[in-house]
Structures are given as C-alpha cells and as structure tokens.
Motif scaffolding. Structure first.
Motif, mmCIF file in Angstrom:
data_model
loop_
_atom_site.group_PDB
_atom_site.id
_atom_site.type_symbol
_atom_site.label_atom_id
_atom_site.label_comp_id
_atom_site.label_asym_id
_atom_site.label_seq_id
_atom_site.Cartn_x
_atom_site.Cartn_y
_atom_site.Cartn_z
ATOM 1 N N GLU A 99 11.776 2.693 6.951
ATOM 2 C CA GLU A 99 10.389 3.146 7.160
ATOM 3 C C GLU A 99 10.325 4.221 8.238
ATOM 4 O O GLU A 99 9.564 5.185 8.139
ATOM 5 N N ALA A 100 11.122 4.077 9.279
ATOM 6 C CA ALA A 100 11.154 5.080 10.343
ATOM 7 C C ALA A 100 11.603 6.428 9.799
ATOM 8 O O ALA A 100 11.071 7.480 10.184
ATOM 9 N N ARG A 101 12.570 6.413 8.904
ATOM 10 C CA ARG A 101 13.020 7.665 8.291
ATOM 11 C C ARG A 101 11.919 8.275 7.421
ATOM 12 O O ARG A 101 11.744 9.493 7.379
ATOM 13 N N GLN A 102 11.164 7.430 6.729
ATOM 14 C CA GLN A 102 10.058 7.935 5.917
ATOM 15 C C GLN A 102 9.032 8.649 6.796
ATOM 16 O O GLN A 102 8.548 9.728 6.451
ATOM 17 N N GLN A 103 8.701 8.043 7.927
ATOM 18 C CA GLN A 103 7.708 8.655 8.805
ATOM 19 C C GLN A 103 8.183 10.027 9.278
ATOM 20 O O GLN A 103 7.404 10.985 9.332
ATOM 21 N N MET A 104 9.446 10.142 9.596
ATOM 22 C CA MET A 104 9.981 11.419 10.039
ATOM 23 C C MET A 104 9.945 12.452 8.924
ATOM 24 O O MET A 104 9.614 13.623 9.145
ATOM 25 N N GLU B 228 -3.795 16.875 3.184
ATOM 26 C CA GLU B 228 -4.408 15.671 3.721
ATOM 27 C C GLU B 228 -3.598 14.439 3.320
ATOM 28 O O GLU B 228 -3.431 13.506 4.110
ATOM 29 N N TYR B 229 -3.096 14.461 2.089
ATOM 30 C CA TYR B 229 -2.280 13.348 1.592
ATOM 31 C C TYR B 229 -1.021 13.164 2.438
ATOM 32 O O TYR B 229 -0.692 12.040 2.857
ATOM 33 N N ILE B 230 -0.321 14.253 2.730
ATOM 34 C CA ILE B 230 0.903 14.160 3.532
ATOM 35 C C ILE B 230 0.572 13.673 4.939
ATOM 36 O O ILE B 230 1.296 12.844 5.522
ATOM 37 N N ASP B 231 -0.537 14.143 5.509
ATOM 38 C CA ASP B 231 -0.931 13.698 6.839
ATOM 39 C C ASP B 231 -1.220 12.201 6.847
ATOM 40 O O ASP B 231 -0.801 11.488 7.759
ATOM 41 N N PHE B 232 -1.931 11.723 5.817
ATOM 42 C CA PHE B 232 -2.219 10.291 5.741
ATOM 43 C C PHE B 232 -0.933 9.485 5.557
ATOM 44 O O PHE B 232 -0.771 8.417 6.161
ATOM 45 N N CYS B 233 0.009 9.991 4.763
ATOM 46 C CA CYS B 233 1.292 9.299 4.570
ATOM 47 C C CYS B 233 2.039 9.157 5.885
ATOM 48 O O CYS B 233 2.593 8.090 6.185
ATOM 49 N N GLN B 234 2.090 10.231 6.673
ATOM 50 C CA GLN B 234 2.850 10.131 7.927
ATOM 51 C C GLN B 234 2.153 9.218 8.918
ATOM 52 O O GLN B 234 2.797 8.574 9.751
ATOM 53 N N LYS B 235 0.831 9.105 8.822
ATOM 54 C CA LYS B 235 0.133 8.191 9.719
ATOM 55 C C LYS B 235 0.250 6.748 9.234
ATOM 56 O O LYS B 235 0.408 5.821 10.044
ATOM 57 N N LEU B 236 0.199 6.532 7.934
ATOM 58 C CA LEU B 236 0.333 5.170 7.417
ATOM 59 C C LEU B 236 1.735 4.622 7.687
ATOM 60 O O LEU B 236 1.896 3.455 8.052
ATOM 61 N N THR B 237 2.754 5.456 7.529
ATOM 62 C CA THR B 237 4.111 4.986 7.824
ATOM 63 C C THR B 237 4.303 4.758 9.324
ATOM 64 O O THR B 237 5.094 3.900 9.724
ATOM 65 N N ARG B 238 3.581 5.506 10.174
ATOM 66 C CA ARG B 238 3.610 5.210 11.607
ATOM 67 C C ARG B 238 3.021 3.826 11.875
ATOM 68 O O ARG B 238 3.554 3.049 12.670
ATOM 69 N N ILE C 135 0.827 -1.197 0.000
ATOM 70 C CA ILE C 135 0.000 0.000 0.000
ATOM 71 C C ILE C 135 0.868 1.257 0.000
ATOM 72 O O ILE C 135 0.531 2.260 -0.636
ATOM 73 N N GLU C 136 2.008 1.212 0.676
ATOM 74 C CA GLU C 136 2.893 2.379 0.660
ATOM 75 C C GLU C 136 3.470 2.604 -0.733
ATOM 76 O O GLU C 136 3.570 3.757 -1.196
ATOM 77 N N LEU C 137 3.853 1.547 -1.398
ATOM 78 C CA LEU C 137 4.342 1.661 -2.771
ATOM 79 C C LEU C 137 3.310 2.363 -3.645
ATOM 80 O O LEU C 137 3.628 3.285 -4.409
ATOM 81 N N ASP C 138 2.056 1.941 -3.521
ATOM 82 C CA ASP C 138 1.008 2.555 -4.327
ATOM 83 C C ASP C 138 0.711 3.987 -3.886
ATOM 84 O O ASP C 138 0.559 4.886 -4.718
ATOM 85 N N LEU C 139 0.640 4.206 -2.577
ATOM 86 C CA LEU C 139 0.278 5.529 -2.055
ATOM 87 C C LEU C 139 1.250 6.606 -2.514
ATOM 88 O O LEU C 139 0.842 7.707 -2.910
ATOM 89 N N PHE C 140 2.542 6.309 -2.474
ATOM 90 C CA PHE C 140 3.528 7.321 -2.856
ATOM 91 C C PHE C 140 3.419 7.642 -4.351
ATOM 92 O O PHE C 140 3.479 8.812 -4.758
ATOM 93 N N HIS C 141 3.243 6.606 -5.183
ATOM 94 C CA HIS C 141 3.050 6.857 -6.611
ATOM 95 C C HIS C 141 1.738 7.585 -6.876
ATOM 96 O O HIS C 141 1.678 8.498 -7.709
ATOM 97 N N TRP C 142 0.679 7.177 -6.166
ATOM 98 C CA TRP C 142 -0.646 7.747 -6.396
ATOM 99 C C TRP C 142 -0.661 9.247 -6.131
ATOM 100 O O TRP C 142 -1.231 10.017 -6.897
ATOM 101 N N GLY C 143 -0.048 9.671 -5.046
ATOM 102 C CA GLY C 143 -0.048 11.096 -4.725
ATOM 103 C C GLY C 143 0.642 11.925 -5.784
ATOM 104 O O GLY C 143 0.155 13.006 -6.165
#
Length: 466
Positions: free
Chosen positions: A241-246, A202-212, A135-143
């Motif tokens: 992944e921890a670096r991505q969340q940050m 909203e997209y960035i907020d969802f990304c930081q929560k999904l990576t959490r 889902i992260e692979l798709d989410l980053f491309h999708w945005g």
C-alpha cells in the motif's frame, strides 16, 4: 519438490522445500516443466456497478458499534515498571534460547502462529482495514472504467500507467482475501461507493489521499495488536500500500516521498476519512466501533495542479480528504504542460518544484461542520465529538504533533499559521500528504500513543503540504 500446506486459523500458507541436494553446474540450465502448485482461492468479489451518494431508506441501526463504556478517556500513566531496566549496552544479558538467538522477543518461543483475532481491538482494527481494501479495489477499477484512454492521456498517463492501476486493483484482491480469511465469516463485505471526482486529475489526487489513509491507518494500530502473527501478515500487505501511495504521488506530479518518516494514525481518524465515501453496504454488514468526527474544510488547501499551488481559495471537492478541484484552473496557471522544468507537474519519477505547495508562516483557513451528521454506509453512522469548540490546529506529521492556536474563531470558521518545525535538522516536518486536526487542547503525544488525543479532537482532515 514437495509442497506442504499449513492451515493456521483461516489462512492458507504454502511452503516449498527440496528433498534432494541441487547439483552444482558450470552452465545455466532451463527448467522444461514444473507442475503448478495449488493456490488458495481469492475472496469472492465483483465490479461494483452502482456509484453515488446513498439515497435509500433511513437506516434501522445508527451509530458506531458499542458496549459498556468504562471511562470517558484512557488515563495517562507513567512508563511501565521495566521500561528502563534493560541496560542497552550492546552486551548479552540472558541465556540464548538457541544458537545465534538472543533472549527476549515476542512470538519467538516456538509456538505455531495462529492467524486469527485475539481481542475486540484486533477484530475491529482488521475489519477497518478490510473496509479500506474493498474501497481501493473498487476505486482502481472504477477509474479505469469511468475515464477514457484519452482522458488519461490528456493527464499524461499512458497505457503502461493504466495497466499499473489495474495491477494495483489486483493487489487489493489479495489484500482483501488475506484479511477476510483471518476475520472469518462475519468479515465486512463489498459495498457501494461515492467518489468526489469528475476528471482524471481529481481521481489521481483522491487515489493518493485514500492510499495515504489506508497506509497511515494501519501503521497506527499494527504494533498494538494482541495477535502479533496477524500483524506480521498485515505488515506485508501494507508495505505494498505504501508503494501505491508513492506511485499515485508520481502520477500527480508530486515529489514521491518528501518526508523521512510516515505517520501512523488512530483508527477513528482513518474511519472518519474513509466512511464518507461508502454509500451503502449489504444487510447485516459488520459494523465498526470507531468514531466519526465532523468534517473540516481547508478553504485554501494547496492545489497541486497549479504552478503556484498555495495561491488558491476553495478549490476542493469537499471536506475530509479535501480532494483537489481542477475545474477553475486556467491553462496558463496549470503546471501540467508548463515549459519550465521547475514548474512542470507532469507524471514523472520525481518533480522538484521551485514554488512549494505550502510553506511555514502560511495562513491556513478552516471551516467545519457541526456534529450529528448522518454519514457512511447507508447514512447509519453519526458524526460525534466531545469537544465544544476547537482551540488549536494540530499538525500531525512524521514524529511530531505541533499545535498552533486558532485565530478569529467565529461561526465554525478560523485560521491558523502553518508552523516552522523540523523532525530532525534538515527535515521540514510539515510536508507531504499529512493530517491536520482541530482540537481543544495541546496535549503532548508521540507516535505510539496518538490515540490519547482522540477525546480532544473536533475534526480531522488531510492537508496537502507538499
């Protein structure tokens, strides 16, 4: 230079060694030519073209993967017989198996590692992690494909920032390849997804929560794996992944790392928060055993786009992750272009905001769904809980679980007070992107046995404490 290939299980690892000594030179030299070493192939993947909620036929299979159930919960036991036997006095208490090598340790006896699952626990845990990587692979491309360059620029994110998101998607290709190879042919495949966002912020907020969710979900099970060699490779991926969340916190204008310790959560908490955003999966997709708890809506979830993030009501796009909604934030209340440095939330290496997102003593209001809702891939999983009615809010952060009683419980609504507590003196425990649960018991648990709380959980949500 000789290249050696080691095939261990289904994972390909490459090591290089030198057969001749390297001469010492006084001046730097430049390598003019080096033959490219053969690399393992990536897992097959595509850009998912379909997004949105599931609208297909009713599933033919529903519920979590199951087998015989031995007991309603794992019994609480005292520490093992050797828990206090080691004197921990800084001296050696056993013969050294090799020079400069202390006795003890697991996986240190010289046996070749085999990167494959050794138990159902291993398989179900790594399969969950693979669902997360897909889902992260798709989410980053999708945005990047959905929002224009100008949309990102308006949110303060430049061409360089967008490339970083693209690179994070490429990292996910590697993570998915690693986990898929270790799981084997029945590993979960790419699915279609549904994201609760309509603009870049909203997209960035969802990304930081999904990576959490991904980071904490792996920390929670990694040290319980039977296959410790698998855990080693998993550690090396989840560190990224921890670096991505940050990074996504920095993109959102939040302080990058406001806690001293990161939480590790049980698998069912991670699956509960992940599954609602998976619309459909291929036929014969690998199913998971983990529980899906009902959704908890945090009605006054702090909104990081506001100068006063805590002064909000119902500004999320839904339950579970409780992703922020930027729809009703007026320009004079928006922190993105605020002239005051201590109130500005533009993307930055760090922002230290004068008005905190939340604070001890804050009333936090909840609303929750009933169990029995169809959710997740193809609407084929059903939310479930053994709890009849929640009694406590459990604030799960860093090394602590602190409970505050629910007040005014009626018609699936209640509120609780945000507690004032510290992990150690000077470290407020309730901070960052943390977990907030509704439970029927204030069970004493610590980071290594959080899953003991599962039978007492009604619902799980993310709380944007800081």
């Amino acid at each position: 230079m000789r290249a050696f290939r080691l095939t261990a299980g289904a994972v390909l690892l490459f090591f290089a060694t030198s057969s001749t000594s390297v001469p010492v030179v006084s001046d730097p030299t430049t390598t003019l030519f080096s033959a490219e070493a053969t690399a393992p192939p990536q897992v097959p993947h595509t850009d998912v073209t379909s997004h949105g909620p599931y609208d297909g036929p009713p599933p033919t299979t529903t519920g979590a993967l199951s087998a015989d159930v031995l007991a309603p919960s794992i019994p609480a036991l005292p520490p093992g017989p050797d828990a206090y036997s080691y004197p921990s006095d800084g001296q050696l208490h056993g013969a050294k198996p090799a020079p400069y090598t202390p006795s003890g340790g697991l996986g240190t006896n010289g046996s070749a590692p085999v990167y494959r699952m050794l138990s159902d626990f291993d398989y179900e845990s790594i399969a969950l992690a693979l669902y997360q990587e897909w889902i992260e692979l798709d989410l980053f491309h999708w945005g990047l494909a959905t929002f224009s360059d100008q949309d990102f620029e308006n949110a303060g994110l430049t061409t360089q920032d967008r490339y970083l998101i693209q690179f994070m998607a490429e990292q996910e290709v590697g993570h998915a390849t690693l986990l898929r190879n270790m799981l084997g042919a029945q590993a979960p495949k790419q699915c279609t997804y549904n994201y609760p966002v309509s603009n870049v912020r909203e997209y960035i907020d969802f990304c930081q929560k999904l990576t959490r969710i991904g980071e904490s979900g792996v920390y929670g099970f990694m040290n319980h794996l039977n296959a410790r060699d698998v855990g080693q490779l998993l550690l090396q991926s989840i560190s990224t992944e921890a670096r991505q969340q940050m990074i996504f916190r920095q993109f959102e204008g939040l302080f990058p790392m406001p806690v001293w310790f990161e939480i590790g959560t049980p698998q069912s908490w991670a699956w509960t928060l992940l599954a609602p955003y998976i619309s459909s999966c291929p036929g014969n997709q690998t199913r998971l055993i983990w529980q899906n708890y009902p959704s908890v809506y945090i009605l006054n979830q702090p909104n990081p786009t506001r100068v006063n993030s805590a002064n909000v009501w119902n500004e999320t796009t839904g339950g579970y992750t409780n992703t922020l909604s930027a729809a009703d934030v007026k320009e004079d209340e928006d922190c993105l272009h605020n002239k005051e440095v201590s109130s500005n939330c533009a993307p930055a290496i760090t922002n230290n905001r004068t008005i905190p997102l939340s604070y001890p003593g804050r009333q936090v209001f909840f609303q929750w769904d009933n169990p029995g809702q169809a959710i997740g891939p193809n609407n084929s999983y059903i939310t479930d809980t053994a709890v009849k009615e929640p009694v406590f809010a459990a604030w799960v952060s860093q090394l602590n679980v602190t409970y505050t009683p629910l007040q005014d419980v009626q018609s699936n609504t209640a509120w609780a007070v945000q507690p004032d507590m510290s992990t150690y003196a000077g470290d407020p425990a309730v901070n960052g992107t943390m977990y907030l649960l509704l439970t029927d018991e204030d069970l004493y648990v610590t980071p290594f046995n959080l899953s003991m709380l599962n039978p007492h959980v009604y619902g799980v949500a993310l709380y944007q404490a800081g």
